[in-house]
Design a protein around this motif. Structure first.
Motif, PDB file in Angstrom:
ATOM      1  N   CYS A 172      -6.786   2.349  11.970  1.00 16.15           N
ATOM      2  CA  CYS A 172      -5.871   2.153  10.839  1.00 16.15           C
ATOM      3  C   CYS A 172      -5.257   3.459  10.368  1.00 16.15           C
ATOM      4  CB  CYS A 172      -6.599   1.505   9.666  1.00 16.15           C
ATOM      5  SG  CYS A 172      -7.180  -0.158  10.021  1.00 16.15           S
ATOM      6  N   ASP A 173      -5.718   4.585  10.872  1.00 17.62           N
ATOM      7  CA  ASP A 173      -5.241   5.857  10.373  1.00 17.62           C
ATOM      8  C   ASP A 173      -3.887   6.207  10.967  1.00 17.62           C
ATOM      9  OD1 ASP A 173      -7.474   6.650   8.721  1.00 17.62           O
ATOM     10  OD2 ASP A 173      -8.612   6.752  10.587  1.00 17.62           O
ATOM     11  N   LYS A 174      -3.222   7.120  10.302  1.00 16.77           N
ATOM     12  CA  LYS A 174      -1.897   7.534  10.724  1.00 16.77           C
ATOM     13  C   LYS A 174      -1.963   8.273  12.063  1.00 16.77           C
ATOM     14  CE  LYS A 174       1.579  10.948   9.562  1.00 16.77           C
ATOM     15  NZ  LYS A 174       1.939  12.047   8.678  1.00 16.77           N
ATOM     16  N   ALA A 221       5.050  11.863   3.326  1.00 20.67           N
ATOM     17  CA  ALA A 221       4.268  11.315   4.437  1.00 20.67           C
ATOM     18  C   ALA A 221       2.863  10.965   3.999  1.00 20.67           C
ATOM     19  CB  ALA A 221       4.239  12.318   5.584  1.00 20.67           C
ATOM     20  N   ARG A 222       2.287  11.766   3.096  1.00 16.94           N
ATOM     21  CA  ARG A 222       0.925  11.498   2.637  1.00 16.94           C
ATOM     22  C   ARG A 222       0.883  10.269   1.732  1.00 16.94           C
ATOM     23  NH1 ARG A 222      -2.377  12.287  -1.554  1.00 16.94           N
ATOM     24  NH2 ARG A 222      -0.647  13.001  -2.834  1.00 16.94           N
ATOM     25  N   LEU A 223       1.875  10.136   0.847  1.00 17.84           N
ATOM     26  CA  LEU A 223       1.874   9.011  -0.085  1.00 17.84           C
ATOM     27  C   LEU A 223       2.304   7.712   0.591  1.00 17.84           C
ATOM     28  CD1 LEU A 223       3.451  10.745  -3.211  1.00 17.84           C
ATOM     29  CD2 LEU A 223       1.050  10.219  -2.808  1.00 17.84           C
ATOM     30  N   GLY A 224       3.281   7.802   1.520  1.00 20.36           N
ATOM     31  CA  GLY A 224       3.780   6.602   2.182  1.00 20.36           C
ATOM     32  C   GLY A 224       4.729   5.826   1.293  1.00 20.36           C
ATOM     33  N   GLY A 225       5.226   4.724   1.804  1.00 18.04           N
ATOM     34  CA  GLY A 225       6.146   3.886   1.041  1.00 18.04           C
ATOM     35  C   GLY A 225       7.053   3.095   1.971  1.00 18.04           C
ATOM     36  N   ILE A 226       8.005   2.396   1.364  1.00 19.06           N
ATOM     37  CA  ILE A 226       8.962   1.567   2.080  1.00 19.06           C
ATOM     38  C   ILE A 226      10.332   2.214   1.948  1.00 19.06           C
ATOM     39  CG2 ILE A 226       9.970  -0.711   2.338  1.00 19.06           C
ATOM     40  CD1 ILE A 226       7.011  -0.607   2.962  1.00 19.06           C
ATOM     41  N   GLY A 227      11.013   2.417   3.077  1.00 20.81           N
ATOM     42  CA  GLY A 227      12.326   3.027   3.068  1.00 20.81           C
ATOM     43  C   GLY A 227      13.418   2.032   2.752  1.00 20.81           C
ATOM     44  N   SER A 228      14.656   2.524   2.706  1.00 20.38           N
ATOM     45  CA  SER A 228      15.802   1.659   2.412  1.00 20.38           C
ATOM     46  C   SER A 228      16.063   0.658   3.526  1.00 20.38           C
ATOM     47  CB  SER A 228      17.049   2.520   2.201  1.00 20.38           C
ATOM     48  OG  SER A 228      17.300   3.320   3.341  1.00 20.38           O
ATOM     49  N   LEU A 240       7.799   4.211   5.927  1.00 23.64           N
ATOM     50  CA  LEU A 240       8.416   5.504   6.177  1.00 23.64           C
ATOM     51  C   LEU A 240       8.006   6.027   7.551  1.00 23.64           C
ATOM     52  CD1 LEU A 240       7.922   7.264   2.728  1.00 23.64           C
ATOM     53  CD2 LEU A 240       9.917   6.015   3.557  1.00 23.64           C
ATOM     54  N   CYS A 241       8.976   6.604   8.258  1.00 28.36           N
ATOM     55  CA  CYS A 241       8.699   7.149   9.599  1.00 28.36           C
ATOM     56  C   CYS A 241       7.675   8.273   9.522  1.00 28.36           C
ATOM     57  CB  CYS A 241       9.991   7.660  10.234  1.00 28.36           C
ATOM     58  SG  CYS A 241      11.244   6.392  10.496  1.00 28.36           S
ATOM     59  N   CYS A 242       7.775   9.095   8.461  1.00 27.22           N
ATOM     60  CA  CYS A 242       6.885  10.245   8.355  1.00 27.22           C
ATOM     61  C   CYS A 242       5.439   9.836   8.114  1.00 27.22           C
ATOM     62  CB  CYS A 242       7.357  11.169   7.237  1.00 27.22           C
ATOM     63  SG  CYS A 242       7.549  10.354   5.644  1.00 27.22           S
ATOM     64  N   SER A 243       5.203   8.647   7.585  1.00 23.74           N
ATOM     65  CA  SER A 243       3.837   8.202   7.306  1.00 23.74           C
ATOM     66  C   SER A 243       3.280   7.298   8.396  1.00 23.74           C
ATOM     67  CB  SER A 243       3.785   7.459   5.967  1.00 23.74           C
ATOM     68  OG  SER A 243       4.601   6.304   6.005  1.00 23.74           O
TER      69      SER A 243
END
Length: 389
Positions: free
Chosen positions: A28-30, A207-214, A219-222
């Motif tokens: 499950c890790d990045k 990248a550390r926090l993560g989230g949903i992009g537009s 997010l690609c970085c996460s």
């Protein structure tokens, strides 16, 4: 993405791996690397690669030598060399795939960054490690109060305790350079630990926090992006995008990394396009560039005296006109080239709006019909009453 341990049971209750926030299986890790060589054996006489990959908090990974030839497999908790003391991490990759990861990150076998593994973590090591991890949230809260009291223009984003609990790394973000010498003294005296400050960029923080992009995805970085390349506004200009900072900026406040994904395709397509600041000289007057469609290979020009009328031309046609202008010749008009164009613009009458949103007063028409029906009913009633009288 999640593994089978994070799925739900028959009653819809999440299963989970009982690791209290950290994946216990490693899937499950990045940026987890799938060990597709796990079921394959090495040729006879070849020894196993003695460097393993160890994962720490927030997906941080380092390489360590197994100098003591310990029987280590993926998922084992090990005590590794740190400065000073030791740290506790989870083995994320072993075997020949570690060579590929080291080559990808340009780390040599005899590099000083590759330290050694002390031992497999004992129960006492794990207890000390968990106790230190449990203190991170409270230490972060108190540290932020200290930062506000000292008036420093920085943001403490995260704290990571070392496995032995004697050292803590404070991750922070700041726009300008910060003098945190007094802060280090305050933190060291308050928590009785060794303090290390590490600045992270806004992209690393996102990248550390993560989230949903537009785009509606994570997010690609996460999820998969490992290297953060610089993104400039020229990437948006080459792709004919509107320079709107609210649309081009990501959650980190910087330009979106995805602006670089298709940039090479646009640059290849623009090789045959002429410069947009070149005027086309005709007998009817000078023509100025208006816009272009890169993948259709079309450019729109308008006469300087009549900027409202746009004429679409193909790239080869524009290059031909420019070559004639360089030779001192003028073409009769742009219309003669536009008539040869295979791509014709659709007339305005061809647009059909199936929803009916082309009229701003579409909601008023229904009301008028109802009013007309009411008037007709009233008139009919009046006529019938007069006849009866």
């Amino acid at each position: 993405m999640s593994c089978n341990s994070c799925s739900t049971d028959a009653n819809g209750v999440p299963k989970g791996c009982k690791s209290n926030g950290n994946c216990g299986t490693g899937s499950c890790d990045k940026l987890t690397v799938f060990d597709w060589l796990s079921n394959m054996t090495l040729p006879n006489g070849q020894s196993t690669f003695d460097i393993v990959e160890v994962r720490f908090k927030n997906g941080r990974k380092h390489f360590y030598k197994n100098t003591k030839n310990l029987p280590i497999s993926i998922g084992d908790i090990v005590a590794v060399e740190a400065s000073p003391g030791h740290d506790i991490g989870t083995v994320s990759l072993v075997g020949e795939l570690v060579k590929i990861q080291m080559r990808k990150k340009e780390i040599k076998y005899d590099s000083e960054d590759v330290k050694q593994i002390y031992r497999k973590a004992s129960q006492r090591d794990i207890d000390v490690w968990k106790a230190a991890r449990d203190k991170e949230q409270e230490v972060q809260r108190k540290s932020r109060l200290i930062v506000n009291r000292l008036g420093l223009k920085m943001k403490l984003s995260d704290i990571e305790f070392q496995g032995d609990g004697n050292k803590a790394t404070f991750y922070y973000t700041a726009d300008d350079r910060v003098d945190f010498r007094l802060l280090i003294k305050e933190l060291a005296s308050t928590f009785k630990i060794r303090v290390e400050m590490k600045q992270v960029g806004l992209r690393q923080e996102a990248a550390r926090l993560g989230g949903i992009g537009s785009c509606g995805r994570e997010l690609c970085c996460s999820t998969w992006l490992t290297d953060f390349r610089s993104v400039s506004t020229s990437a948006a200009r080459y792709q004919q995008l509107s320079l709107n900072p609210q649309k081009l900026a990501g959650q980190c406040g910087k330009l979106k990394c995805c602006l670089n994904y298709e940039l090479d395709s646009y640059l290849d397509a623009l090789k045959n396009f002429p410069k947009t600041d070149i005027w086309l000289l005709t007998e009817k007057g000078k023509a100025v560039f208006q816009k272009m469609d890169i993948f259709k290979g079309l450019l729109w020009y308008a006469y300087k005296d009549n900027p409202m009328q746009w004429i679409d031309l193909e790239v080869d046609q524009v290059n031909e006109i420019i070559e004639l202008n360089k030779a001192g010749k003028k073409v009769p008009s742009l219309e003669m080239y536009a008539s040869k164009s295979n791509v014709e613009a659709e007339p305005a009458s061809a647009f059909t709006n199936v929803v009916g949103q082309d009229s701003l007063t579409r909601f008023d028409k229904g009301k008028r019909k109802k009013n007309n029906k009411r008037r007709k009913n009233r008139n009919n009633k009046r006529k019938s009453s007069r006849k009866n009288a």
